[in-house]
Design a protein around this motif. Sequence first.
Motif, PDB file in Angstrom:
ATOM      1  N   ALA A  47       0.829   2.569   2.229  1.00  0.00           N
ATOM      2  CA  ALA A  47       1.528   3.056   1.038  1.00  0.00           C
ATOM      3  C   ALA A  47       0.964   4.403   0.597  1.00  0.00           C
ATOM      4  O   ALA A  47       1.729   5.345   0.262  1.00  0.00           O
ATOM      5  CB  ALA A  47       1.409   2.025  -0.080  1.00  0.00           C
ATOM      6  N   LEU A  58      -1.826  -1.254   1.624  1.00  0.00           N
ATOM      7  CA  LEU A  58      -2.274  -0.235   0.671  1.00  0.00           C
ATOM      8  C   LEU A  58      -2.507   1.103   1.361  1.00  0.00           C
ATOM      9  O   LEU A  58      -2.089   2.172   0.864  1.00  0.00           O
ATOM     10  CB  LEU A  58      -3.544  -0.717  -0.022  1.00  0.00           C
ATOM     11  N   SER A  90       7.271   0.783   0.420  1.00  0.00           N
ATOM     12  CA  SER A  90       5.813   0.685   0.387  1.00  0.00           C
ATOM     13  C   SER A  90       5.345  -0.013  -0.879  1.00  0.00           C
ATOM     14  O   SER A  90       4.451  -0.880  -0.847  1.00  0.00           O
ATOM     15  CB  SER A  90       5.194   2.082   0.491  1.00  0.00           C
ATOM     16  N   LEU A  91       5.940   0.365  -2.002  1.00  0.00           N
ATOM     17  CA  LEU A  91       5.568  -0.275  -3.262  1.00  0.00           C
ATOM     18  C   LEU A  91       5.946  -1.761  -3.263  1.00  0.00           C
ATOM     19  O   LEU A  91       5.173  -2.624  -3.705  1.00  0.00           O
ATOM     20  CB  LEU A  91       6.239   0.454  -4.427  1.00  0.00           C
ATOM     21  N   LEU A 113       3.516  -3.771  -1.099  1.00  0.00           N
ATOM     22  CA  LEU A 113       2.219  -3.934  -1.755  1.00  0.00           C
ATOM     23  C   LEU A 113       2.295  -5.013  -2.836  1.00  0.00           C
ATOM     24  O   LEU A 113       1.406  -5.871  -2.944  1.00  0.00           O
ATOM     25  CB  LEU A 113       1.775  -2.597  -2.350  1.00  0.00           C
ATOM     26  N   ILE A 114       3.368  -4.985  -3.637  1.00  0.00           N
ATOM     27  CA  ILE A 114       3.530  -6.007  -4.690  1.00  0.00           C
ATOM     28  C   ILE A 114       3.692  -7.392  -4.071  1.00  0.00           C
ATOM     29  O   ILE A 114       3.109  -8.388  -4.540  1.00  0.00           O
ATOM     30  CB  ILE A 114       4.730  -5.650  -5.591  1.00  0.00           C
ATOM     31  N   PHE A 145       3.164   7.766   0.516  1.00  0.00           N
ATOM     32  CA  PHE A 145       3.361   8.546  -0.706  1.00  0.00           C
ATOM     33  C   PHE A 145       2.942   9.996  -0.511  1.00  0.00           C
ATOM     34  O   PHE A 145       3.657  10.937  -0.906  1.00  0.00           O
ATOM     35  CB  PHE A 145       2.586   7.920  -1.859  1.00  0.00           C
ATOM     36  N   ASP A 160       9.362   5.089   0.025  1.00  0.00           N
ATOM     37  CA  ASP A 160       8.406   4.913  -1.075  1.00  0.00           C
ATOM     38  C   ASP A 160       8.625   3.571  -1.772  1.00  0.00           C
ATOM     39  O   ASP A 160       7.661   2.845  -2.092  1.00  0.00           O
ATOM     40  CB  ASP A 160       8.550   6.059  -2.076  1.00  0.00           C
ATOM     41  N   ALA A 161       9.911   3.242  -2.005  1.00  0.00           N
ATOM     42  CA  ALA A 161      10.201   1.954  -2.652  1.00  0.00           C
ATOM     43  C   ALA A 161       9.752   0.781  -1.774  1.00  0.00           C
ATOM     44  O   ALA A 161       9.231  -0.228  -2.262  1.00  0.00           O
ATOM     45  CB  ALA A 161      11.693   1.860  -2.953  1.00  0.00           C
TER      46      ALA A 161
END
Length: 727
Positions: free
Chosen positions: A234, A231, A200-201, A204-205, A238, A197-198
Amino acid sequence: MRLSVSPQLMPAALNFDLFRGSRLREFADLRQPRFVGLLFAALMGAQALGFLVLGTGQPGRGLAESILVLVSLLALACAWNAFRRAQGITALFWFLFATVQVVLLVPTAFQTYDTLFNQAILSDSTWRLLYCLYGAPILMMLFLPGDHWRARVKFEIFLDLFQVAIVVGFIYSTFFFFPAQRMVPADALLHNISISDAQSLLLLIAALARLQFARLASTRGLLLRLALFVLVCAVATFIGDWIDLHNYVSASAWFDLGWAVPNFAAGLIALTWKPSPEPQSTAEPANFLSFLVTNLVLVGLLCCISLLMNRWKQAHGEALTDVAIAASLVAFTLRLALTQFHQQQEIAGRKAAQKQLTASHEQISHLLDNARRQTAEITQISELGSLLQACTSREEIFRLIPERMRRLFPGASGSISLLSASRNRVESAAEWGVCPTDRIFSPEQCWALRRGCTHAHPGGRSVPRCSHLLGEGPSVCIPLIANGDTFGTLSIQNDDPLFPNSDPIEGSDVFARRLQLAATAAEHVSVAIANLNLRESLRVQAVRDPLTGLYNRRYMQEFLDRELHLARRKRRPLAVMMLDLDYFKRYNDNFGHSAGDQALAAVGETLLRCVRAEDVICRYGGEEFALILPECSLRQATARAEEICRRIRENRAQPDQPGVLTVSIGVAAFDETTDRVDLLLKFADDALYQAKGAGRDRVVAASPAAALSESDFTETDPATLASTETP
């Protein structure tokens, strides 16, 4: 009953089948977005149908995951198709994108094998870690140069990616694999879910941040597609991690449809991409922010390597750690060496370009100087030609030439020499400069006159030198030719010899330019002298009688009008004589016209000896002559006429002249005879008639106009003189 087909319908049916087959082949193409979209939809529909028919157990999950492998392969085919259509750094972008599809395909294949054969090759935490590896190629894609990739070499780009790969490898090994090895499976699964999860975030950032520095439309288009794919991944991560955390087994099976969505998005993103035209390279000012960000990224990479070393030492010992550090240092060293090498190449190229630019500037300056000099020479030649054409005599030409030649040929001497009428002597007509030359020489002494063309002597002893030139420097002699006739020569020589001990190059630019300039000047001089000679010849023909050399009647009339007006204004006398040879028709009949022409020429010579320099003798017509005597009274003119009669009679004693010649003369004077300008010539003509009527060979002075009646002022055609003459 057998059906028969008409032959006329067979081609139409065949064409229809061919048309339908071609349309079908065009549609069933992996490069067509609609066809690929239908394939993705059909595969996802087959997954859903398998769950509905077979349930969420092993058969249903095995079919769904097998179809998921096909979906991954289809997405990989679309990415590879985009890679084949791309060039340069864009091709590297799509290659990494295809690598992302391969990374996602590997754990999917392992999981499918486990489900189909009910075996556990990899644990749940392990294949989940394999899924997370797709972020490594994405990070490398974000480090690809975008707007200014043309200014960088491919080797630099690959070395930068190599450094990124080392750091990414350290990060994934440290934060993903190493902690999971020391945990129980449940804790490792939870750890890996939070890490995915981290990741993917973070991806994206990073994609959104990288998008802010893109300026070109093509770069922004690629980054937007990458951000859309990140996106979708991600969102799917999630949702899948939330389902696994809550242990929804049935929902987890159905979510295989959700894992197909990122592949579906990847395939359409790659398939709908079209290569954009190459942007024109424009010089942009240096951007401090871009340099700062690049250096900060490099520093961040070094910091990450430093922080990860301790974990590597604990997990693998110092040997493997040293190997990793060495590989990273080698990458940094190669990158630095390559940068320095290209900087040195750029400096050397700039120096070479500067030298070439300096040489080009010198060459351009030399060409400009030559152009200015040639322009000045052309201007002077044009002025010389214009001035020469305006000259009215040879004296003016030969006064003008020296001053102009000094301007055209500085540091040189020269002369213009003309052939004599006998063509056995050449005499200097104009000179300039300090080098001596013979003023009079024979044509054999000049090679230009002997050869009939330009004779150049560059100095030394390689070419014979004209002996009439007394200097030692380079010289040139050009014959003056006009209308096919050579009438002189133009000679130019340097004041000081340029090459006293060696022969200079005759084809040098300076020597060739001087030759060309001298040839042009000689042409202008030749044309000017020839035109002046032609004008003089035409003028003489216009005012002179060709047989006797005396003035003709036209010139006499102009001169008489001018002198009469001058005599009236200044109150000076003016006398006019009209002469006619006696019985000249009989003379021609007896002795022939040739003897008559000789007699007329002899009379002309006699008249020239009997008058003053200011008097004018004209051949009035035929055997008639007219004399105009300015500032001469009637008595003086009568005495002069008697002298003329006597001298012409004396010519009868010459043995080479056949026959006897006598002359009748009529004399009139202004204003003793008349003060009317228009009647003076008539009075002299009337006096001539009186001399003819009185027996010829005599002089008759015209009576004053006051003693004549008004009827005597009527004009009589002078041509009647010839008709009234008796043979």
